[in-house]
Structure formats: structure tokens, C-alpha cells
Design an enzyme around this catalytic site. Structure first.
Site, PDB file in Angstrom:
ATOM      1  N   LYS A 107       0.807  -0.954  -0.194  1.00 52.62           N
ATOM      2  CA  LYS A 107       0.144  -0.543  -0.263  1.00 52.62           C
ATOM      3  C   LYS A 107       0.701   0.910  -0.016  1.00 52.62           C
ATOM      4  O   LYS A 107       0.603   2.197  -0.495  1.00 52.62           O
ATOM      5  CB  LYS A 107      -0.997  -0.269   1.439  1.00 52.62           C
ATOM      6  CG  LYS A 107      -1.977  -0.894   1.343  1.00 52.62           C
ATOM      7  CD  LYS A 107      -3.357  -0.457   1.485  1.00 52.62           C
ATOM      8  CE  LYS A 107      -4.342  -2.103   0.993  1.00 52.62           C
ATOM      9  NZ  LYS A 107      -4.495  -3.104   1.570  1.00 52.62           N
ATOM     10  N   GLU A 129      -8.963   5.831   3.534  1.00 51.30           N
ATOM     11  CA  GLU A 129     -10.097   5.552   4.121  1.00 51.30           C
ATOM     12  C   GLU A 129      -9.469   4.156   3.900  1.00 51.30           C
ATOM     13  O   GLU A 129      -8.037   4.181   3.723  1.00 51.30           O
ATOM     14  CB  GLU A 129     -11.097   5.185   2.642  1.00 51.30           C
ATOM     15  CG  GLU A 129     -10.964   3.946   2.145  1.00 51.30           C
ATOM     16  CD  GLU A 129      -9.927   5.019   1.075  1.00 51.30           C
ATOM     17  OE1 GLU A 129     -10.329   5.819   0.516  1.00 51.30           O
ATOM     18  OE2 GLU A 129      -9.211   3.810   1.050  1.00 51.30           O
ATOM     19  N   SER A 394       1.915  -9.789  -0.818  1.00 52.52           N
ATOM     20  CA  SER A 394       1.272  -8.223  -0.874  1.00 52.52           C
ATOM     21  C   SER A 394       1.988  -7.569   0.639  1.00 52.52           C
ATOM     22  O   SER A 394       1.932  -6.344   0.730  1.00 52.52           O
ATOM     23  CB  SER A 394      -0.247  -7.929  -0.935  1.00 52.52           C
ATOM     24  OG  SER A 394      -0.773  -9.402  -0.108  1.00 52.52           O
TER      25      SER A 394
HETATM   26  C1  PLP Z   1      -5.520  -3.850   1.426  1.00 57.71           C
HETATM   27  C2  PLP Z   1      -4.330  -5.110   1.143  1.00 57.71           C
HETATM   28  C3  PLP Z   1      -4.437  -6.094   0.334  1.00 57.71           C
HETATM   29  C4  PLP Z   1      -5.983  -5.882  -0.536  1.00 57.71           C
HETATM   30  O1  PLP Z   1      -5.767  -4.743  -1.332  1.00 57.71           O
HETATM   31  P1  PLP Z   1      -5.998  -4.533  -2.665  1.00 57.71           P
HETATM   32  O2  PLP Z   1      -6.042  -3.089  -3.407  1.00 57.71           O
HETATM   33  O3  PLP Z   1      -6.069  -5.649  -3.519  1.00 57.71           O
HETATM   34  O4  PLP Z   1      -4.149  -5.102  -3.026  1.00 57.71           O
HETATM   35  C5  PLP Z   1      -3.999  -7.477   0.035  1.00 57.71           C
HETATM   36  N1  PLP Z   1      -2.607  -7.710   0.972  1.00 57.71           N
HETATM   37  C6  PLP Z   1      -2.497  -6.814   1.673  1.00 57.71           C
HETATM   38  C7  PLP Z   1      -1.513  -7.444   2.565  1.00 57.71           C
HETATM   39  C8  PLP Z   1      -3.285  -5.629   2.251  1.00 57.71           C
HETATM   40  O5  PLP Z   1      -2.934  -4.816   3.262  1.00 57.71           O
END
Ligand code: PLP
Length: 417
Positions: A107, A129, A394
Site C-alpha cells: 500500500k 479510507e 502483498s
Molecule cells: C489491503 C491489502 C490487500 C488487498 O488490497 P488490494 O487493493 O486488492 O491489493 C492485500 N494484501 C494486503 C497485505 C493488504 O494490506
């Protein structure tokens, strides 16, 4: 349901996408995307769109952004070979480590980019948000970094299950506003932030956290997150000796997945997005938007959404707050309709098991969101021995400890378990 696109139309749109021509000037990804917002919000979006056009690919802006990504975010993030997981699964597994980026998830790539943009556009303050809390933390940190005050809207359900992140945001100087309306999760938080933005569209910059919403956000967020796929593509060539056969990423709003997939669209790589299968197939039991949803408008964008027969948007369930959303970015809706990307789901239980396995095999406590991608990759491996797999890791799982403590750790000793 009749196919959303004819075959020749789908191919033409996919080619345009690979050439970098989407979204079009109306913000559309084929039939999806666009800008369906109330009259009061139009000037704010137009102002943002002009700002994005002027600054995003400007050399000076890019120089600032690249420096922040390198020196403050810690990019490039590592590409990690996972030998023990590979041995268990019978495939060759590589992980793109967004958990190692500053604040612990992908993010931050988007947050610092938009915070720099807010500064360029002369905004006096930023609103954001958050669902999982990760975008709120990233926004709070990025705003502190560029010297702008930050206010984060968050549903009370998410505040509860992501309590450590609320504390983190406040310590990073952000004000956290509790949202009690609607589903009290991400969707309601976005609505509230939009309402606030209308009150002062030139003084406030709205820092949206995923590749969703009205144009230009899906485009802006994709451009900022594509650093994931660009780096991973080169790292696979350098470290693995070639591109992967398949890439997996979890899909909430779709930002880490579009960031990983977009630079790989033109390659001969199977792309698989993994949504939250929750506790079951019924409406309200999951957040498997693309796998089970239908076309409709949500938060300014024509995309695939979870709705009932009357078009009422449905509440969702997932063990991971970051995937708990009833819509998805419009570019994913197109990529699904063209057949280029396949979207499947993994359940809460499968994600928990995958998280445990990754901890044990590789010493990585991944985020619950991310664990969905592992669960799917593990299944895929059963039918595709010897193949090379890239997984978008992620984020890290520290934020999920309040949830995870409800499930005692399972120690696995049998590789086939
Ligand atoms: C917010 C988040 C997601 C999901 O959001 P996307 O916009 O689909 O990437 C996935 N993995 C993590 C670790 C997150 O914090």
C-alpha cells in the site's frame, strides 16, 4: 449470463491494454470503469484528473517519487526463492516481498505517490479510507513524510479487528474517524470519505487506497503499483533465469494484483487472481466478487459487484479485512472478461492453513489477505508439477495477530498434510 464481450472485441481490448492504451479518455477499460459520481463530485474528479495528467509522468515528479521509493520505502523489494515450500509443493516457488516495504505492505507504493501528488496540487490536507488498516497506516506515514495533515476514515468493524493499526495511525499523526454507517467496513468508509471531500475539493486531497472507484483512481493506483510487476519481472529473469509460468496475487480492490499483473500482461504467463471465499458460496458469506458477482455501479465505477437480484449491494465476509469488499477494480473486470486473467477464490480455512504452512516452511508470517494467494498456488501446484510460480506476497501478518490468536498454531510435520 451472456458473455460481456464478443471474442474479437475481447482480443482488441486486451491488445489495447497491453499497448498501454487503457483506460481510454473517458476512463473506461472496455465496458468497465468510467466515472459515475454525483454532480457535486465532478469538479473534484476533474481537477484530480488534470493533476494526474500534468504531474504523474513528469520527469521532476518521477525523480522525487523514485527517490522516495528507494530511500524511504526500501525498494526494490526482494524476490525470494522459497526452497522448502517448493519441495513440499513440487513446483518452483518465488515470492515478491511487498511485506518488506516500509509499513509492511504494498500500500505504501500508492500512498507515497499520491501524497507527493497532493503536495504538487497544493492540497492543505489529506483524507483517506482504510479497511485492513494498512492503507491508513501507509497514508499516515506518507503524509507525515511530505508534511501534510491526514484524516483516516475507518469502519468500526475493521477498527476492532485491526486495533494495532489504529494505534499506529494515531502515532503517525493521523486522526482516525470511526465510521458507524452501512456495513461498517471499507465500503462505508469510502462513502464517508467521499462525502467529506465534496465539502472542500480544492483544499482536500482524497488518497484512495486501491485500484477502485471513479476515473482516474483505477489508472492512478495501477500506475503507482506497477512498480511491483516491473521489478518482479526483471528479478525473475536475473535470479530465476526466466519468467514464471504462472503468477498469483490476492484480490481485494485489486491494487497489489494489478500492480503485479499489469507489467506481465504481454508475456506468456498465466495470471491468477485470488479472492476471499470466506465461509461459503452464499451471498454475504464471502467476498468473491469476480468469481460470483454481476455487473453494476459501485462507488463511481461500472464493474463487477456483489449484489442481490434487486441491485442491492451485499455485505461481504472474509477473515481478512483487506479482502472484505463487495466490488473490485474495473480493470480486473475487463481482464476477466477478456480471459487474460483467471479469478478464483480461497476460503478462510484454506487461507489460515496456507499461512501456517508458509510460517513453518519459510519463516515468513504473511498477511491473511496474502495467504489466499498461497492457498490457490498450493492447489494449482498439484496439477502442475515442476512449473515455476511467482506469488505476490502483498504484506506481512503482524497486523493480523488479534485474529490469528483465535486459532491455535498448527504444527505440521508431514509435508503432504
Ligand atoms: C489491503 C491489502 C490487500 C488487498 O488490497 P488490494 O487493493 O486488492 O491489493 C492485500 N494484501 C494486503 C497485505 C493488504 O494490506
Amino acid at each position: 449470463m451472456k458473455p460481456l464481450l464478443q471474442a474479437d472485441e475481447a482480443q482488441a481490448l486486451l491488445d489495447a491494454s497491453i499497448r498501454g492504451e487503457l483506460p481510454d479518455e473517458r476512463g473506461r477499460f472496455g465496458p468497465f470503469g468510467g466515472r459515475y459520481v454525483p454532480e457535486t463530485l465532478v469538479p473534484a474528479f476533474e481537477r484530480l484528473e488534470a493533476g494526474v495528467r500534468e504531474h504523474l509522468h513528469d520527469a521532476g515528479f518521477q525523480q522525487d517519487l523514485q527517490r522516495e521509493l528507494r530511500e524511504w520505502v526500501g525498494r526494490p523489494t526482494a524476490l525470494t526463492h522459497a526452497p522448502r515450500l517448493s519441495e513440499r509443493w513440487g513446483t518452483e516457488v518465488w515470492l515478491k516481498r511487498e511485506d518488506l516495504a516500509h509499513t509492511g505492505a504494498h500500500k505504501i507504493n500508492n500512498a507515497i505517490g499520491q501524497a507527493l501528488l497532493a503536495k504538487r496540487l497544493g492540497a492543505q490536507r489529506v483524507i483517506a479510507e482504510t479497511g485492513a488498516g494498512q492503507h491508513g497506516v501507509a497514508s499516515a506515514a506518507a503524509c507525515a513524510r511530505v508534511g501534510l495533515p491526514c484524516c483516516v476514515y475507518m469502519g468500526t468493524v475493521d477498527m476492532q479487528r485491526q486495533a494495532p493499526n489504529v494505534d499506529r495511525m494515531e502515532r503517525l499523526g493521523a486522526e482516525v474517524v470511526a465510521v458507524e454507517t452501512g456495513d461498517k467496513t471499507l465500503r462505508a468508509a469510502i462513502d464517508e470519505a467521499m462525502r467529506k471531500w465534496v465539502t472542500d475539493p480544492s483544499g482536500i486531497y482524497y488518497l484512495l487506497g486501491s485500484a477502485v472507484g471513479a476515473h482516474p483512481y483505477p489508472y492512478l493506483v495501477r500506475e503507482l503499483q506497477s512498480v511491483i510487476g516491473k521489478e518482479a519481472r526483471q528479478q525473475m529473469i536475473d535470479q530465476a533465469g526466466g519468467l514464471p509460468d504462472v503468477a498469483f496475487a490476492c484480490v481485494g480492490g485489486g491494487s497489489n494484483s494489478i500492480g503485479l499483473f499489469y507489467p506481465l500482461l504481454g508475456d506468456d504467463i498465466e495470471l491468477i487472481g485470488v479472492e476471499a471465499g470466506g465461509t461459503g458460496d452464499g451471498l454475504g458469506q464471502n467476498a468473491a466478487t469476480l468469481a460470483t458477482g454481476t455487473p453494476g455501479v459501485l462507488q463511481g465505477s461500472y464493474t463487477i459487484i456483489l449484489q442481490d437480484d434487486d441491485g442491492q449491494v451485499q455485505e461481504t465476509h472474509s477473515i481478512s479485512a483487506g479482502l472484505d469488499y463487495s466490488g473490485v477494480g474495473p480493470e480486473h473486470a475487463l481482464l476477466q472478461a477478456t480471459g487474460r486473467v483467471t479469478y478464483i477464490s480461497a476460503t478462510d480455512d484454506e487461507a489460515l492453513a496456507a499461512l501456517a504452512e508458509l510460517c513453518e516452511a519459510e519463516g515468513i508470517l504473511t498477511a491473511l489477505e496474502t495467504a489466499h494467494a498461497y492457498a490457490a498456488a498450493r492447489e494449482w501446484s498439484k496439477d502442475n508439477p515442476g512449473k515455476r510460480i511467482l506469488i505476490g506476497n502483498s504484506g506481512r501478518g503482524d497486523k493480523d495477530m488479534p485474529t490469528l490468536t483465535q486459532y491455535p498454531p498448527r504444527i505440521r510435520t508431514d509435508a503432504s498434510a
